[in-house]
Structures are given as structure tokens and as C-alpha cells.
Motif scaffolding. Structure first.
Motif, mmCIF file in Angstrom:
data_model
loop_
_atom_site.group_PDB
_atom_site.id
_atom_site.type_symbol
_atom_site.label_atom_id
_atom_site.label_comp_id
_atom_site.label_asym_id
_atom_site.label_seq_id
_atom_site.Cartn_x
_atom_site.Cartn_y
_atom_site.Cartn_z
ATOM 1 N N CYS A 29 0.782 -1.033 -0.130
ATOM 2 C CA CYS A 29 0.051 -0.040 -0.051
ATOM 3 C C CYS A 29 0.876 1.312 -0.021
ATOM 4 C CB CYS A 29 -0.841 -0.102 1.173
ATOM 5 S SG CYS A 29 -1.641 1.489 1.348
ATOM 6 N N CYS A 35 -9.003 3.648 -2.032
ATOM 7 C CA CYS A 35 -9.960 2.820 -1.236
ATOM 8 C C CYS A 35 -10.980 3.692 -0.466
ATOM 9 C CB CYS A 35 -9.275 1.851 -0.431
ATOM 10 S SG CYS A 35 -7.798 2.406 0.413
ATOM 11 N N CYS A 39 -14.888 3.636 -1.264
ATOM 12 C CA CYS A 39 -15.496 2.570 -0.382
ATOM 13 C C CYS A 39 -16.820 3.347 -0.038
ATOM 14 C CB CYS A 39 -14.754 2.679 0.973
ATOM 15 S SG CYS A 39 -15.515 1.410 2.051
ATOM 16 N N PRO A 49 -10.473 2.960 5.099
ATOM 17 C CA PRO A 49 -9.725 1.816 4.520
ATOM 18 C C PRO A 49 -8.093 2.452 4.608
ATOM 19 C CG PRO A 49 -11.687 1.999 3.416
ATOM 20 C CD PRO A 49 -11.877 2.933 4.273
ATOM 21 N N THR A 50 -7.815 3.561 3.943
ATOM 22 C CA THR A 50 -6.405 4.062 3.706
ATOM 23 C C THR A 50 -5.566 3.990 4.991
ATOM 24 O OG1 THR A 50 -7.241 5.438 1.870
ATOM 25 C CG2 THR A 50 -5.205 5.544 2.599
ATOM 26 N N CYS A 73 -17.461 -3.094 6.871
ATOM 27 C CA CYS A 73 -16.908 -3.741 5.322
ATOM 28 C C CYS A 73 -18.000 -5.022 4.703
ATOM 29 C CB CYS A 73 -15.553 -4.130 5.174
ATOM 30 S SG CYS A 73 -15.078 -4.814 3.799
ATOM 31 N N CYS A 79 -12.779 -1.387 -3.361
ATOM 32 C CA CYS A 79 -11.329 -0.772 -2.811
ATOM 33 C C CYS A 79 -10.275 -1.703 -3.681
ATOM 34 C CB CYS A 79 -11.123 -1.135 -1.578
ATOM 35 S SG CYS A 79 -11.374 -2.919 -0.890
ATOM 36 N N TYR A 80 -10.408 -2.924 -3.784
ATOM 37 C CA TYR A 80 -9.622 -3.735 -4.530
ATOM 38 C C TYR A 80 -9.915 -3.643 -5.836
ATOM 39 C CZ TYR A 80 -7.872 -8.196 -6.669
ATOM 40 O OH TYR A 80 -7.304 -9.061 -7.505
ATOM 41 N N CYS A 83 -7.833 -0.469 -6.642
ATOM 42 C CA CYS A 83 -6.444 -0.365 -6.143
ATOM 43 C C CYS A 83 -5.268 -0.528 -7.102
ATOM 44 C CB CYS A 83 -6.229 -1.379 -4.855
ATOM 45 S SG CYS A 83 -4.452 -1.112 -4.345
ATOM 46 N N SER A 88 -6.194 -5.868 -1.350
ATOM 47 C CA SER A 88 -7.499 -5.951 -1.046
ATOM 48 C C SER A 88 -7.761 -5.712 0.453
ATOM 49 C CB SER A 88 -7.761 -7.277 -1.128
ATOM 50 O OG SER A 88 -9.133 -7.487 -0.806
ATOM 51 N N SER C 462 -11.517 8.100 -6.893
ATOM 52 C CA SER C 462 -12.019 6.564 -6.910
ATOM 53 C C SER C 462 -12.938 6.729 -8.164
ATOM 54 C CB SER C 462 -12.745 6.286 -5.809
ATOM 55 O OG SER C 462 -13.426 4.874 -5.974
#
Lengths: 135, 289, 657
Positions: A29, A35, A39, A49-50, A73, A79-80, A83, A88, C462
Motif C-alpha cells: 500500500c 480505497c 468505499c 480503509p487507507t 465492510c 477498494c480492491y 487499487c 484488497s 475513485s
């Protein structure tokens, strides 16, 4: 908030264990934030997430365990999917959830689930919910 | 053409209309869905950690049973599809896990079954052209939002039914049925899924975003591929409307109901009464029923 | 009996710390044929070299070994010294007892290091006994260069070579030279107008009598080797006679058909007979044949009717031209990654999501909006613009893993241009890291933030979607740890710099290497930055990887200086380490021909006295052969040997072990 860092944090055994369980590498990461940006539930997470990934890089797994993030979650994999490093966060959070549940600590007790829900909800929601929330 | 079919638990109970409308529609476009002689729950969630092998045994059992009935397997529920397809890939590509799983389920399954979502059967085996040609009651003038959700698309490398970010398979089907698919922001975003069990607030927010973005883009109808999406959307709709901001509810139906409708099946058999939103006023308004 | 001398170097303590050099010398003295040995502190020093020369003369040596560092370091030095003492330089061999011995053995008793040094030196001695004197290969040099690619790097290379007095053919694929730089509005960090600094160079290239422009042309085939290339160029039909056209533009005026302009990246239309942009060099229009009704359906022909000098010829065909050249400079440049790959950013679906290069055109005074920032959908001036960096760059999963290097800087420039042109407008920049290493670069970025008010957000976006006619940008600000949503009027994507389509095909034609992203490989990333593994072919600019204008220009000049150095003599000498075919045993299976990575092997016909071909054998072209030895390994009948590394030499060394 002040973080005191030592070698034992960076080489944290519990984070290495989590990596083994999840097959993820927290070093991958690079904290771009994609993410957290994508999210759908990050707005409600105590640690988005980050930051989850950052805390794990710093070896501070307790901080994440005490937050609601892993229980929010649902594994939608946005996110995955986006990314750039192919990490993930969903898998990481599932790994943490799994560890907690394996210790027998439930998020939700079966008796807490309202009866009308059990009656009307799709079976998949009930099965999935029990697997993800009940130890 | 007979294709082995895995209904899954939900389609056998609260989402019966999803199942029956699909079976009826299949026969109108020339294939038959042959329900597996023996099946069990798929587990309703694909374990995201490679450590959790036990979670793969239930879907593996389904796949192993399916392999005895043919080389393909079709399913409707997006979650079942996701779980089966991903499990199948693990069994096919990971020898070590295959051995462990086979040891648990006492079978010798190698991952050879080809898992097809009903949408893929329509696109790749039947052809949308043929579907279009079979339409007897075009959904003319209906602006429909095609809500994909998550499980039908992600992760791309395991599922690959269509492009992860800009899929069109669902819109292509609705267009073939004569409807006008609308482009809306949250068509591949999450509905809240199983948080329905303990976090209604988040589900209402997420499902609300899906519906407001769809209706905001002009949709008069929302079409789904997953019983849990359907449930969350239907359940949240009144709350979203109550919360103000001028949202007015629209019917939410399964895509197979839309298919059956367009293929000219008796409206009474499509199970619209089982949906919590009423589609009839819309159909009357458009002169379809 | 040979008379061999062995010189063991102590390299200060580098070797002597773990190798008993004195003992090595003594032991070697015991071998047959060795008539002189010594050890010395620094063999490469002047006294060391003098000692070596003297020893050769005094002992009448006919071969010598220097046991010292890697041959990469000083083989040349010692061979030169040997030559000065009257020996054939290839009778001097190096044993590497530093990198391959002293540095890897830490035994302070010197036992292991000494034994190994003795073994290695003994092997080299036996090998030397089988050496044959070799002579450098002399190759005549044709003093004309071909530069492929007419962007800023290629133009610079061509100008410098011409300045040095040599002829240049500048081959450009498009109808005009100028490349990507011609599209830019202003340039960082000085903010001078790109065209204002580029067009004088373009004109200079056109007017320079030593430079010949081959525009609308592509290199189709390259034969030959350093000093003697034959380059075949396809000169695509322009349907306009370049010699006679005056560039009046009447034909463009009268052409009734319009298509999307590739130069303007779809932001505006151009005629079917066109020059890509007003300052095109040469100022000669071309007809876009697939879209021309006259050429396709024999209808129209308006351009030919109005053309004063009657220089339009609808029947013109592509021509193949061959050029004899001594050197080639490859400067084919880059392109941007197609944005369509990023469905989540809505490119192609949402009209006001554009690429950075499109923004350049919007900001350019010669662009489709005359330099006003107006969004493509409705021509409105956007009041908020979101810039997204690293689109495809540093994205291993969907794009490329490398950093495109220029985007941080040009995005900062975009925000400055935007704030100068749209007062009160707000720009937002999503970035991951700001990479502003360069003279006055960091100050430039700070200026964008502090003076021009750009809002920099550290995080990735995103997704981008539409809501009620606004463009919604959903991303993260990782510094505050929150999700961010911005309502924008326009979104600009800084897409990755990637190699050109077809870069691999050209590399294969040239016989040069490229990496997994199809960027060309330099010979050595630090010490030979513009050379390639194929002698006589040089690189300049972004065909090697992302770089900015100053770097591209510097490389153009560097490549030119390499070319000029090569052209400074009538003949060039090169190492004689090449393969040689034994014609009596070669059975013409051609395995060597397929194996050779440099296309150095040819088919040679053996004829009888009447001139009838009796059989074929392989022949090595000394000019092209790089001495890699692949053919030697591939040859089934053992008919190929590598000079300086013959089987006999290698086996002698192995036997001595």
C-alpha cells in the motif's frame, strides 16, 4: 495523537500473522487513498480503509481491531477493484474479523436479530450475516 | 438446449418469482433450465482470505454435483454466481487447495464446470438478437435503471462477465427487450448487502443513493440481479421517500420478470405481487398492460 | 616455446589484503613458457605501465597476463601498453583477481584468495598460449545521418549534426515536424509559449541546407551496420507536389469536407486537405485519402481546381526511397495512454472529462478556443476544474508501474494557466506525491499553490460521475483522512506517458532493445545514455522513457555529438572479436542465422569456375557482428568460432583448471 515507534512495531508479529492469513502484503500500500475515496461505507468507518492500511504498516493492529471498520465492510471489493497496487483491504478486514470471530467474540448475537427480519429477509443475507458477525 | 441450473436457497423461498420467471422465459427463447438433482447452500459469501478453505467446501459440493450433470451450470442469484465461479477457479487453478477441498467433500472434482450467469446464457448461448426477435410485448418507453450491484462484476479477473467499470451486458438485454436503459451513477455501487441484519441505517443510505441516482437520471423502473439487492432496495424505498428530498418510489423488479414480461408471458404468472412495489400502474401508463 | 610474462597487481590493498600477490607471481614463474613474473602495487599507474613495457622489451615477451581487476576496467590500458612495446595487443590477457577473487574472499590469512588467484592466472596462461594475433576491423563510414522522428529531440539532433557539417535526413511520420511539443500551450517552469520557442527551430531545420525533411514518411527497413546503413523510407503519398506547392492554403479554404482533427485531439475539425496546424513545417498540405471523395469516389476535386501552381495529383502513390547513412538517431517520442481504459473516470462518456493534452489545446492561443478555457460540452467557461494526476501512472494493475515524470509539473502549469485565464475559477489537484525535482521546479509548484490558489489534495480519485448536470468527483484526502466529493465543471486527467504504438516493430527493424513497456533501452543507463546495443544507432528523447523538454533537447544534442564523433574519421576501427565460419564444414542449416540477434549472418554462395552455385554457407558480417557468441553455441557442426574466444582457447583454460 502521538505514535511511539519501535522495531517491534514495524516487525509486528500480529501484522505478519494477518498477512499470512489474508495473503496480502501491507507494504504494497502506498497510501494513495483510492480505497477510502471509493468505499461506500468509509463515511461511517471510524478508521477508513487507507488509514487501516497505515496503522497496519505501523504495526498498530489494536487500533484497527477496536474500530468499527471491519464490521462495516461488506466485501463489495470496490477498494480492491480500483487499487493501483492490487491490495484488497476487504481481505485484510475479513482476516481481522475472522480472527475475532474465531476467538468466539460475536459482533451480533443471534437473539438480537429481529424476528421479522429473519422471516422476510433473503436466506443469503441471514447466512452471510451469521458467518460474518457471529462467532 | 438443456442447462443444469442451481437455484440457491433464496430463489427457493423469498425470491420464488425470480426463479419461476426465469424458467418460463428460458423456454420462450429455446433453452431449458434443469435444476440440479441435489444441491445445498453455496455459503452466501466467498471467503476473502485464502486461509479460510472450509468456506469453500459448500460451493465445492454444489460444483461437484453439477459436474455429474453436465459441463455447464447456470445460476441467477448474483451472490451464488460469484461464490460458485470464484470457488471453481480456486479448485481449477490451485492444486493444493483442490486436494484439501476434495478431501473434505469426499469427491474428485477438478474445476471443469463452466459457470454461466443467466445473463451470459442469454448473451452468449442464445444471443440478444434472438431474445429481441422473441419479444412479444416490448417494454417500449420504459426508462429502466439496470442495477448491477457488486457480485456480478467484481473481482474482474475472477468474474469477468463484462468490463468492471463500464459494463453493458445488462443494458444490452433491457434494450433488446425494448426498454430504454438509463445511465446512472451508482449502478455498480453497493446496496449495503448483509448489513441489513444489524445496520439498517447504512443500508438505507447506500440503497438510497442507488435509487436516488437512478430516479434522478430519469428511471421509472429499477431492475436487479440479486435477491439481496432487491430486498434492500425495496425495504429502503419507503424510508428514502419519507426522508423528504422529493424522492418518489418506483417499482423494483428482477430482470427475469422484465424478460418474462417482454417475452409475452401471462402477467399473472410473473409474481409481481411478491414484489413490494407495484409495477402495474407503470405498465398501464405505458400501455403495456 | 612461448615467452610469457605475468604481472600481478596488488591494487593497493584491494587485492593484496586477501591475496599473496608475491606468491602468485612466484608460482606462475614455475610454469613452462613463463619467462618473467612480478607483482606491483598499481599496475595501471604510469610507472606500472612503464614497467610492463620495459619487461616486454627486455625479456622479448610474445604474450603477457595482467592479473588485476576486471577487464572492463583496464584491458584497454594494458593492451595499449603492450602495443606500444611492439606486441599485438590481443596477446595481452587479463585475469580478474579482484572482483572475482579478492573482493569476494574475506579470508585474511590469504589462503583461499591466493589459491584461487593462482588457479585463475594459470588458466589464462594456458589460454594465452592458443591466442592468435588479431587486428582491429576497419570500417568505412558514410557521413550522413538519418534521424527518425521530428519532435523536439529529433529536430535538435538534426540541427546539431548539420551544424557539425554533416548531412541529415529527418524522417517524420506526420505531415509536419514538431511532434508533441507543437501541441503544448506554455512550458514549465518558465511559462514561455511552446510554439514561440519551437517554431524557430522547425523553420531552422527546414532552411538548413544540410537537412532534408522527409515528412509524412516512415522507416520501413534498415539494413547494414555502423557506418554503412541502408535505410528504406516509405514516403506516403501527400497528393500534393511538395516542390511546386507555395503553401497559399487556397485548397484548404475550398475543400468542402471536414473530419475530426487528430492534432487537436478531437476538439475541433479540419479539412480533408490539411496541414495539421498553422505553423506546419513544411507548409505543404496533404490529402487525407480515406476521407477524400475525389480519391475514393472520383467526386469533387475542388482543391485541384483552385490550386494556382497545379500541384495536386490525385494519382500520386507511396514511394520507397533508400538512404545510405552512417548513423541513425531514433527520436520517435511518446504518446498518452488511452483514457478509455479508466471507465471509473468517465472519459469518453462524460464530455467534460478531458486529457491533459486536450487541456493544452484549450489553453493554446492557436487551439480550437483561441486560448480561452471553454469546456467541450457547451463552451461554457468552467468555474471549477479538477485535475487528477497519476491516471495510469504508478498503477501496476491497470496502467504502468512507473512514474510518468512530467505530469506533476504540467498539472501545476495547467492550474496556473487556468487561474490566469479564468479569474475567480478554482482548480483542485488530486496527487499522490509531488515530484518536482528540477531547476526551479519546486518553486513553480509552490507558486501554483501559494500565488495561483490551486487546491492540492493528497489522494486518488475513485470515480467520476454525473449528477444533475454537474460532474461529481469522488476521492480521498488522505491528509485529513476523509472522503472528498467535489462538484466540478470540468475534469482533466493527467494520463500516463507511454511508448508509441508500433515502437516494438521499429525496434525490431533497427535491432535495438526495448523494455516491457516498449521504451527503447540505452546501452548503459548511466554511462552510455544515448547509445544502443547496436553500434551506430543512438537514442534521444521520450522513446526511451518519460522525460521533459530540457532533457529531450539535451539528449538530442548528446546523440548528435555521438554521431559527429563517429563521422570525424573516414574509417572507424572496432574490436575484432567477431565470429568466423569454417566454410569447409558449414552445412548450411542456418541455425546461426535464426539465432543471431544482430542479423550479422548472411548466406554466401560458393560457386564453381563456371559460376554455378554449388552450395551455400554462412558468412559473418564483421561490421554487424557484436561477438556475443550465440551462433557458436547454436552451430551443430561446430563450424563457427569466436575470435579471441575460440573453442581451443576456452578448452585450454578449462583443462588448466
Amino acid at each position: 495523537m502521538k505514535i511511539r515507534l519501535g522495531n517491534e512495531d514495524i516487525q509486528s508479529a500480529s501484522v505478519r500473522r494477518l498477512e499470512r492469513i489474508t495473503g496480502e502484503d501491507v507494504k504494497r500500500c502506498y497510501q494513495c487513498g483510492n480505497c477510502s475515496g471509493g468505499c461506500p461505507v468509509s463515511y461511517a468507518m471510524e478508521i477508513p480503509p487507507t488509514k487501516v492500511m497505515r496503522f497496519l504498516q505501523l504495526g498498530n493492529i489494536e487500533e484497527v481491531q477496536n474500530a468499527n471498520s471491519m464490521w462495516l465492510c461488506v466485501g463489495c471489493l470496490q477498494c480492491y477493484s480500483r487499487c493501483p497496487q492490487g491490495v484488497s483491504v476487504a481481505a485484510i478486514l475479513e482476516g481481522m474479523r475472522q480472527e475475532t470471530l474465531r476467538k468466539g467474540e460475536s459482533r451480533t448475537e443471534v437473539k438480537e436479530v429481529p424476528f421479522p427480519f429473519l422471516k422476510k429477509a433473503p436466506q443469503q443475507a441471514i447466512v452471510c450475516g451469521f458467518r460474518k458477525f457471529v462467532g | 438446449m438443456k442447462i443444469p441450473y442451481y437455484p440457491g436457497c433464496t430463489l427457493n423461498t423469498v425470491a420464488k418469482q425470480f426463479d419461476t420467471s426465469a424458467r418460463e422465459s428460458a423456454s420462450s427463447v429455446g433453452f431449458e433450465m434443469k435444476e440440479l438433482a441435489q444441491w445445498n447452500c453455496c455459503g452466501a459469501t466467498f471467503p476473502l482470505t485464502p486461509d479460510n478453505v472450509i468456506g469453500l467446501t459448500a460451493p465445492a459440493k454444489v460444483l461437484s454435483n453439477a459436474s455429474k450433470e453436465g459441463d455447464t451450470l447456470t445460476t441467477l442469484c448474483a451472490v451464488c454466481y460469484n461464490v460458485l465461479k470464484r470457488t471453481n477457479k480456486v479448485i481449477r487453478d490451485n492444486r493444493e487447495k483442490r486436494n484439501v477441498i476434495n478431501g473434505f467433500i469426499e469427491e474428485e472434482y477438478d474445476g471443469s464446470v463452466n459457470i454461466l450467469h443467466y445473463l451470459e446464457v442469454l448473451r452468449d448461448k442464445v444471443g440478444f438478437d434472438k431474445v429481441k426477435a422473441s419479444v412479444k410485448r416490448p417494454l417500449k418507453g420504459i426508462k429502466a435503471a439496470t442495477y448491477y450491484g457488486c457480485m456480478l462484476l467484481r473481482p474482474f479477473e475472477d468474474i469477468g462477465i463484462d468490463k468492471a467499470e463500464r459494463p453493458t451486458i445488462f443494458e444490452d438485454l433491457l434494450a433488446a427487450l425494448g426498454a430504454e436503459p438509463v445511465e446512472f451513477a451508482n449502478k455498480i455501487e453497493c446496496c449495503g448487502a448483509h448489513l441489513a441484519m444489524n445496520n439498517e441505517e447504512v443500508v438505507t443510505t447506500l440503497s438510497g443513493k442507488v435509487m436516488t441516482s437512478a430516479v434522478g437520471a430519469g428511471a421509472e423502473l429499477i431492475v436487479t440481479t440479486c435477491p439481496l439487492c432487491q430486498f434492500n432496495l425495496e425495504k429502503s424505498q419507503p424510508k428514502v421517500a419519507e426522508a423528504g428530498s422529493g424522492y418518489s418510489p418506483v417499482p423494483v423488479i428482477y430482470f427475469t420478470q422484465a424478460l418474462g414480461l417482454a417475452l409475452g408471458q401471462d402477467i399473472a404468472t410473473l409474481g409481481f405481487e411478491k414484489n413490494s412495489s407495484d409495477i402495474m400502474p407503470l405498465l398501464k401508463k405505458k400501455g403495456i398492460a | 616455446m612461448p615467452r610469457i610474462g605475468v604481472f600481478v597487481c596488488q591494487c593497493g590493498n584491494n587485492i593484496a589484503a586477501t591475496v599473496d600477490t608475491k606468491k602468485v607471481a612466484e608460482e606462475m614463474g614455475k610454469l613452462p613458457g613463463v619467462v618473467y613474473t612480478c607483482d606491483y602495487k598499481f599496475m595501471c599507474s604510469s610507472p606500472g605501465q612503464e614497467m610492463l613495457k620495459q619487461a616486454i622489451k627486455e625479456n622479448k615477451l610474445d604474450g603477457l597476463i595482467v592479473s588485476a581487476c576486471s577487464p572492463h576496467m583496464h584491458e584497454k590500458t594494458f593492451r595499449k601498453a603492450a602495443e606500444a612495446a611492439g606486441l599485438n595487443p590481443y596477446q595481452c590477457e587479463i585475469t580478474n583477481i579482484r572482483e572475482q577473487c579478492s573482493w569476494v574472499h574475506h579470508d585474511k590469512t590469504k589462503a583461499a584468495g591466493t589459491v584461487k588467484s593462482i588457479d585463475l592466472t594459470r588458466m589464462t596462461i594456458q589460454r594465452l598460449k592458443k591466442n592468435q594475433p588479431l587486428n582491429k576491423i576497419k570500417i568505412p563510414v558514410k557521413k550522413k545521418a538519418v534521424v527518425i522522428g521530428g519532435g523536439i529531440a529529433g529536430i535538435q539532433a538534426a540541427l546539431d549534426i548539420a551544424e557539425g557539417g554533416r548531412e541529415v535526413i529527418l524522417v517524420e511520420k506526420e505531415p509536419s515536424i514538431g511532434g508533441n511539443m507543437a501541441r503544448l500551450s506554455e512550458t514549465f517552469p518558465t511559462m514561455d509559449c511552446s510554439q514561440c520557442i519551437l517554431t524557430p527551430k522547425m523553420v531552422e531545420a527546414e532552411l538548413n541546407e544540410r537537412i532534408t525533411l522527409y515528412t509524412y514518411s516512415e522507416v520501413e527497413k534498415v539494413d547494414g551496420y555502423i557506418g554503412n546503413f541502408t535505410v528504406t523510407v516509405r514516403r506516403k503519398a501527400k497528393y500534393v507536389d511538395e516542390e511546386r506547392c507555395t503553401g497559399c492554403g487556397e485548397c484548404i479554404e475550398k475543400c468542402p469536407f471536414k473530419v475530426e482533427s487528430a492534432f487537436e485531439l478531437g476538439l475541433s475539425k479540419r479539412k480533408v486537405i490539411y496541414t495539421p496546424f498553422p505553423q506546419s513545417v513544411p507548409n505543404v498540405p496533404v490529402i487525407d485519402a480515406p476521407n477524400c471523395t475525389k480519391i475514393q469516389k472520383d467526386k469533387c476535386g475542388a482543391c485541384a481546381i483552385v490550386c494556382g501552381p497545379k500541384c495536386i495529383d490525385f494519382k500520386m502513390e507511396d514511394k520507397l526511397e533508400t538512404v545510405e547513412a552512417g548513423a541513425i538517431v531514433v527520436a520517435t517520442g511518446y504518446q498518452n495512454m488511452p483514457n478509455e481504459r479508466f471507465g471509473e473516470y468517465g472519459y469518453g462518456r462524460i464530455k467534460d472529462v478531458i486529457s491533459g493534452m486536450q487541456f493544452e489545446r484549450l489553453a493554446s492561443s492557436s487551439g480550437p478556443t483561441g486560448g480561452e478555457i471553454r469546456r467541450p460540452s457547451d463552451g461554457k467557461v468552467p468555474q471549477s476544474v479538477v485535475f487528477i494526476q497519476c491516471v495510469g501512472s504508478r498503477d501496476e494493475k491497470k496502467g504502468v508501474s512507473y512514474c510518468s515524470k512530467i505530469c506533476c509539473m504540467y498539472t501545476a502549469k495547467h492550474t496556473k494557466l487556468y487561474s490566469h485565464k479564468v479569474h475567480g475559477g478554482q482548480s483542485y489537484v488530486f496527487y499522490m506525491d509531488i515530484r518536482s525535482g528540477g531547476k526551479r521546479y519546486e518553486e513553480f509548484v509552490r507558486g501554483a499553490i501559494e500565488h495561483d490558489g490551486a487546491m492540492y489534495l493528497r489522494g486518488r480519485v475513485s470515480r467520476v460521475y454525473e449528477k444533475d448536470g454537474k460532474i461529481m468527483v469522488q476521492g480521498a484526502d488522505t491528509l485529513s483522512g476523509s472522503q472528498v466529493e467535489i462538484e466540478a465543471d470540468m475534469v482533466v486527467l493527467a494520463t500516463a506517458v507511454v511508448s508509441r504504438d508500433g515502437a516494438d516493430t521499429l525496434a525490431q527493424r533497427l535491432g535495438i532493445g526495448y523494455d516491457k513497456y516498449k521504451f527503447y533501452n540505452e546501452y548503459h543507463p548511466k554511462l552510455k545514455p544515448v547509445e544502443t546495443v547496436t553500434a551506430g544507432i543512438y537514442l534521444a528523447g521520450t522513446c526511451m522513457g518519460p522525460m521533459d523538454i530540457p532533457e529531450s533537447v539535451a539528449q538530442g544534442s548528446a546523440a548528435a555529438s555521438k554521431v559527429l564523433a563517429l563521422f570525424s574519421a573516414d574509417e572507424m576501427a572496432r574490436e575484432p572479436i567477431t565470429s568466423v565460419v569454417n566454410r569447409t564444414t558449414c552445412n548450411a542449416c542456418w541455425d546461426c542465422l535464426t539465432a543471431c540477434p544482430y542479423t550479422a549472418i548472411e548466406r554466401e554462395a560458393i560457386k564453381d569456375r563456371q559460376g554455378n552455385v554449388v552450395r551455400w554457407v554462412a558468412k559473418v558480417n564483421d561490421g554487424v557482428c557484436q561477438g556475443c557468441g550465440v551462433c557458436v553455441a547454436a552451430c551443430r557442426s561446430k563450424s563457427i568460432d569466436l575470435k579471441g574466444y575460440t573453442d581451443e582457447q576456452v578448452f585450454a583454460a578449462i583443462n588448466a583448471f
